[in-house]
Design a protein around this motif. Structure first.
Motif, PDB file in Angstrom:
ATOM      1  N   TYR A 135      43.324  -2.938  40.303  1.00 17.01           N
ATOM      2  CA  TYR A 135      44.318  -4.011  40.419  1.00 17.01           C
ATOM      3  C   TYR A 135      43.823  -5.195  39.606  1.00 17.01           C
ATOM      4  O   TYR A 135      42.879  -5.875  39.998  1.00 17.01           O
ATOM      5  CB  TYR A 135      44.494  -4.373  41.892  1.00 17.01           C
ATOM      6  N   ASP A 136      44.467  -5.401  38.460  1.00 16.42           N
ATOM      7  CA  ASP A 136      44.065  -6.448  37.525  1.00 16.42           C
ATOM      8  C   ASP A 136      44.998  -7.637  37.699  1.00 16.42           C
ATOM      9  O   ASP A 136      46.134  -7.617  37.211  1.00 16.42           O
ATOM     10  CB  ASP A 136      44.130  -5.900  36.099  1.00 16.42           C
ATOM     11  N   VAL A 137      44.541  -8.671  38.405  1.00 12.41           N
ATOM     12  CA  VAL A 137      45.398  -9.799  38.742  1.00 12.41           C
ATOM     13  C   VAL A 137      44.618 -11.104  38.572  1.00 12.41           C
ATOM     14  O   VAL A 137      44.191 -11.732  39.537  1.00 12.41           O
ATOM     15  CB  VAL A 137      45.990  -9.646  40.169  1.00 12.41           C
ATOM     16  N   PRO A 138      44.407 -11.540  37.329  1.00 12.30           N
ATOM     17  CA  PRO A 138      43.566 -12.718  37.088  1.00 12.30           C
ATOM     18  C   PRO A 138      44.076 -13.994  37.742  1.00 12.30           C
ATOM     19  O   PRO A 138      43.275 -14.869  38.068  1.00 12.30           O
ATOM     20  CB  PRO A 138      43.556 -12.835  35.564  1.00 12.30           C
ATOM     21  N   ALA A 139      45.372 -14.128  37.963  1.00  8.54           N
ATOM     22  CA  ALA A 139      45.889 -15.343  38.596  1.00  8.54           C
ATOM     23  C   ALA A 139      45.351 -15.508  40.008  1.00  8.54           C
ATOM     24  O   ALA A 139      45.199 -16.636  40.498  1.00  8.54           O
ATOM     25  CB  ALA A 139      47.415 -15.316  38.622  1.00  8.54           C
ATOM     26  N   ARG A 140      45.028 -14.405  40.678  1.00  9.78           N
ATOM     27  CA  ARG A 140      44.478 -14.467  42.036  1.00  9.78           C
ATOM     28  C   ARG A 140      42.957 -14.288  42.045  1.00  9.78           C
ATOM     29  O   ARG A 140      42.267 -14.917  42.842  1.00  9.78           O
ATOM     30  CB  ARG A 140      45.123 -13.404  42.928  1.00  9.78           C
ATOM     31  N   ALA A 141      42.460 -13.410  41.184  1.00  6.73           N
ATOM     32  CA  ALA A 141      41.034 -13.094  41.213  1.00  6.73           C
ATOM     33  C   ALA A 141      40.186 -14.145  40.516  1.00  6.73           C
ATOM     34  O   ALA A 141      38.987 -14.255  40.783  1.00  6.73           O
ATOM     35  CB  ALA A 141      40.791 -11.727  40.580  1.00  6.73           C
ATOM     36  N   GLY A 142      40.780 -14.878  39.594  1.00  4.18           N
ATOM     37  CA  GLY A 142      40.008 -15.858  38.844  1.00  4.18           C
ATOM     38  C   GLY A 142      39.411 -15.309  37.570  1.00  4.18           C
ATOM     39  O   GLY A 142      38.975 -16.061  36.709  1.00  4.18           O
ATOM     40  N   ILE A 143      39.376 -13.979  37.443  1.00  6.61           N
ATOM     41  CA  ILE A 143      38.924 -13.312  36.220  1.00  6.61           C
ATOM     42  C   ILE A 143      39.826 -12.107  35.972  1.00  6.61           C
ATOM     43  O   ILE A 143      40.507 -11.623  36.888  1.00  6.61           O
ATOM     44  CB  ILE A 143      37.455 -12.841  36.303  1.00  6.61           C
ATOM     45  N   ALA A 144      39.806 -11.636  34.742  1.00  9.20           N
ATOM     46  CA  ALA A 144      40.573 -10.449  34.378  1.00  9.20           C
ATOM     47  C   ALA A 144      39.624  -9.294  34.082  1.00  9.20           C
ATOM     48  O   ALA A 144      38.442  -9.496  33.800  1.00  9.20           O
ATOM     49  CB  ALA A 144      41.425 -10.740  33.144  1.00  9.20           C
ATOM     50  N   MET A 145      40.150  -8.098  34.158  1.00 13.27           N
ATOM     51  CA  MET A 145      39.425  -6.931  33.676  1.00 13.27           C
ATOM     52  C   MET A 145      39.661  -6.844  32.174  1.00 13.27           C
ATOM     53  O   MET A 145      40.799  -6.684  31.722  1.00 13.27           O
ATOM     54  CB  MET A 145      39.916  -5.662  34.371  1.00 13.27           C
ATOM     55  N   ALA A 146      38.623  -6.964  31.390  1.00 15.34           N
ATOM     56  CA  ALA A 146      38.744  -6.895  29.940  1.00 15.34           C
ATOM     57  C   ALA A 146      39.181  -5.489  29.521  1.00 15.34           C
ATOM     58  O   ALA A 146      38.891  -4.507  30.214  1.00 15.34           O
ATOM     59  CB  ALA A 146      37.415  -7.245  29.281  1.00 15.34           C
ATOM     60  N   PRO A 147      39.872  -5.360  28.390  1.00 18.75           N
ATOM     61  CA  PRO A 147      40.289  -4.027  27.938  1.00 18.75           C
ATOM     62  C   PRO A 147      39.138  -3.034  27.856  1.00 18.75           C
ATOM     63  O   PRO A 147      39.281  -1.876  28.271  1.00 18.75           O
ATOM     64  CB  PRO A 147      40.902  -4.302  26.558  1.00 18.75           C
ATOM     65  N   GLU A 148      37.984  -3.463  27.345  1.00 19.74           N
ATOM     66  CA  GLU A 148      36.853  -2.542  27.251  1.00 19.74           C
ATOM     67  C   GLU A 148      36.348  -2.125  28.627  1.00 19.74           C
ATOM     68  O   GLU A 148      35.854  -1.002  28.807  1.00 19.74           O
ATOM     69  CB  GLU A 148      35.723  -3.163  26.433  1.00 19.74           C
ATOM     70  N   THR A 149      36.471  -3.022  29.596  1.00 22.97           N
ATOM     71  CA  THR A 149      36.100  -2.682  30.969  1.00 22.97           C
ATOM     72  C   THR A 149      37.026  -1.602  31.508  1.00 22.97           C
ATOM     73  O   THR A 149      36.579  -0.627  32.142  1.00 22.97           O
ATOM     74  CB  THR A 149      36.152  -3.936  31.855  1.00 22.97           C
ATOM     75  N   LEU A 150      38.318  -1.751  31.272  1.00 23.05           N
ATOM     76  CA  LEU A 150      39.284  -0.751  31.722  1.00 23.05           C
ATOM     77  C   LEU A 150      39.016   0.597  31.056  1.00 23.05           C
ATOM     78  O   LEU A 150      39.079   1.652  31.711  1.00 23.05           O
ATOM     79  CB  LEU A 150      40.707  -1.225  31.428  1.00 23.05           C
ATOM     80  N   VAL A 151      38.716   0.563  29.775  1.00 24.54           N
ATOM     81  CA  VAL A 151      38.429   1.812  29.061  1.00 24.54           C
ATOM     82  C   VAL A 151      37.192   2.484  29.648  1.00 24.54           C
ATOM     83  O   VAL A 151      37.170   3.706  29.861  1.00 24.54           O
ATOM     84  CB  VAL A 151      38.245   1.540  27.552  1.00 24.54           C
ATOM     85  N   GLU A 152      36.157   1.716  29.940  1.00 25.06           N
ATOM     86  CA  GLU A 152      34.940   2.303  30.512  1.00 25.06           C
ATOM     87  C   GLU A 152      35.190   2.839  31.911  1.00 25.06           C
ATOM     88  O   GLU A 152      34.729   3.923  32.269  1.00 25.06           O
ATOM     89  CB  GLU A 152      33.813   1.273  30.522  1.00 25.06           C
ATOM     90  N   LEU A 153      35.949   2.090  32.715  1.00 24.26           N
ATOM     91  CA  LEU A 153      36.255   2.554  34.072  1.00 24.26           C
ATOM     92  C   LEU A 153      37.084   3.833  34.040  1.00 24.26           C
ATOM     93  O   LEU A 153      36.971   4.682  34.937  1.00 24.26           O
ATOM     94  CB  LEU A 153      36.992   1.463  34.848  1.00 24.26           C
ATOM     95  N   ALA A 154      37.908   3.980  33.013  1.00 23.09           N
ATOM     96  CA  ALA A 154      38.746   5.184  32.904  1.00 23.09           C
ATOM     97  C   ALA A 154      37.905   6.445  32.758  1.00 23.09           C
ATOM     98  O   ALA A 154      38.402   7.558  33.003  1.00 23.09           O
ATOM     99  CB  ALA A 154      39.690   5.055  31.717  1.00 23.09           C
ATOM    100  N   GLY A 155      36.653   6.307  32.399  1.00 19.90           N
ATOM    101  CA  GLY A 155      35.772   7.461  32.294  1.00 19.90           C
ATOM    102  C   GLY A 155      35.337   8.019  33.634  1.00 19.90           C
ATOM    103  O   GLY A 155      34.808   9.135  33.703  1.00 19.90           O
ATOM    104  N   HIS A 156      35.547   7.269  34.706  1.00 16.72           N
ATOM    105  CA  HIS A 156      35.198   7.769  36.039  1.00 16.72           C
ATOM    106  C   HIS A 156      36.276   8.748  36.490  1.00 16.72           C
ATOM    107  O   HIS A 156      37.468   8.452  36.384  1.00 16.72           O
ATOM    108  CB  HIS A 156      35.085   6.610  37.029  1.00 16.72           C
ATOM    109  N   PRO A 157      35.900   9.896  37.017  1.00 14.22           N
ATOM    110  CA  PRO A 157      36.913  10.914  37.340  1.00 14.22           C
ATOM    111  C   PRO A 157      37.904  10.508  38.418  1.00 14.22           C
ATOM    112  O   PRO A 157      38.999  11.084  38.499  1.00 14.22           O
ATOM    113  CB  PRO A 157      36.069  12.114  37.806  1.00 14.22           C
ATOM    114  N   ARG A 158      37.561   9.518  39.245  1.00 14.21           N
ATOM    115  CA  ARG A 158      38.489   9.114  40.303  1.00 14.21           C
ATOM    116  C   ARG A 158      39.260   7.835  39.975  1.00 14.21           C
ATOM    117  O   ARG A 158      40.128   7.443  40.738  1.00 14.21           O
ATOM    118  CB  ARG A 158      37.728   8.979  41.631  1.00 14.21           C
ATOM    119  N   VAL A 159      38.961   7.188  38.881  1.00 12.22           N
ATOM    120  CA  VAL A 159      39.734   6.006  38.478  1.00 12.22           C
ATOM    121  C   VAL A 159      40.912   6.506  37.650  1.00 12.22           C
ATOM    122  O   VAL A 159      40.743   6.963  36.515  1.00 12.22           O
ATOM    123  CB  VAL A 159      38.876   5.016  37.678  1.00 12.22           C
ATOM    124  N   ARG A 160      42.107   6.444  38.212  1.00 14.25           N
ATOM    125  CA  ARG A 160      43.267   7.109  37.626  1.00 14.25           C
ATOM    126  C   ARG A 160      44.349   6.156  37.126  1.00 14.25           C
ATOM    127  O   ARG A 160      45.215   6.581  36.353  1.00 14.25           O
ATOM    128  CB  ARG A 160      43.905   8.038  38.658  1.00 14.25           C
TER     129      ARG A 160
END
Length: 292
Positions: A135-160
């Motif tokens: 859940y990428d919601v910088p307006a509430r979290a105060g930070i965003a998930m960077a595109p490269e972070t999302l790409v790296e997380l996508a390598g985890h078999p359960r991050v769908r």
């Protein structure tokens, strides 16, 4: 898409006077959402007032919704907090309660580095066998998930998947092209553009009120009928404005559900304040399903 569904609703948490959780209200709400075509129910997310729910309440809500859906929709449990250890505990509790997936918000308030975001998300994804929607919601979290972070997380078999409340369509399309992540629009105002850009579905606040109309929107886009999709979105815009812009979406969605006769109370927990939407159903031509 098969992990979570397409027409997901970010459920409110029904409460009685004084803020007690309401099982009768929950039953009525789940039945309303299923009848309207919701195939995924997000429990204990932002709209569900997650910051005010105890771990016990959160797990109990998941258990109750799983029991009521009887397999008709995927139940996704919001488990993200600013504390990785607590998020892991809540993820395991949700799995034990029968959840079909997890919604994991970017850790808020602490504002970690992207390396910290990765470590947090990997720890939660490793904690259970359930598929994870970030859940990428910088307006509430105060930070965003960077595109490269999302790409790296996508390598985890359960991050769908990603619930994107960032609103950057170009970034979303870029990550979609580089990964197998399913994107879900988390901004009701942008439902149509996200679907047109390849989103797998919606995680909608307004879907609490009109799950049938968000279902129609998804069907129209999937059929390639953008003219009909635009008509549906244009008709939804006044409803989105009433629910999302007149006050906090959680409070306004509950007020609308009361006006429609689906919930008996619009109670929210502080620091939110109870709202009202008089004549909501009459103004937009909605009726409670029992009177249709």
């Amino acid at each position: 898409m098969t992990d979570f569904g397409a027409n997901l609703v970010a459920m409110v948490t029904p409460m009685g006077p004084g803020g007690t959780l309401s099982e009768p209200g929950l039953t009525r709400l789940v039945d309303h959402l299923l009848a309207g075509g919701a195939d995924g129910l997000v429990v204990g997310g932002t709209t569900g007032e997650a910051p005010t729910l105890s771990a016990t309440e959160s797990a109990g809500l998941v258990r109750s919704v799983v029991a009521r859906t009887r397999g008709q929709a995927t139940v996704i449990a919001g488990v993200g907090t600013h504390d990785t250890a607590e998020s892991v505990r809540r993820a395991r509790d949700a799995e034990a309660a029968g959840a079909g997936g997890l919604l994991l918000v970017c850790p808020y308030y602490s504002r970690p580095t992207q390396a910290g975001v990765l470590a947090h998300c990997f720890a939660v994804a490793d904690a259970t066998e359930l598929p994870v929607m970030l859940y990428d919601v910088p307006a509430r979290a105060g930070i965003a998930m960077a595109p490269e972070t999302l790409v790296e997380l996508a390598g985890h078999p359960r991050v769908r998947a990603v619930k994107d409340a960032k609103g950057d369509l170009f970034e979303a399309m870029t990550v979609l092209a580089r990964t197998s992540l399913a994107y879900y629009c988390g901004i009701d105002e942008l439902n149509l553009p996200y679907l047109a850009c390849g989103a797998a579905g919606l995680v909608s606040v307004v879907g609490n009120v009109v799950p049938d109309r968000t279902a129609d929107l998804i069907r129209a886009v999937r059929a390639g009928d953008l003219a009909s999709a635009r008509r549906i979105q244009h008709a939804l815009n006044p409803v989105i404005d009433a629910v999302m812009h007149a006050g906090p979406g959680t409070a306004m969605a509950k007020a609308a559900l009361v006006e429609l006769g689906i919930l008996p109370h619009a109670t929210v927990r502080l620091p939110l304040i109870e709202a009202n939407l008089p004549d909501f159903g009459q103004e937009f031509g909605f009726r409670h399903p029992s009177s249709a």
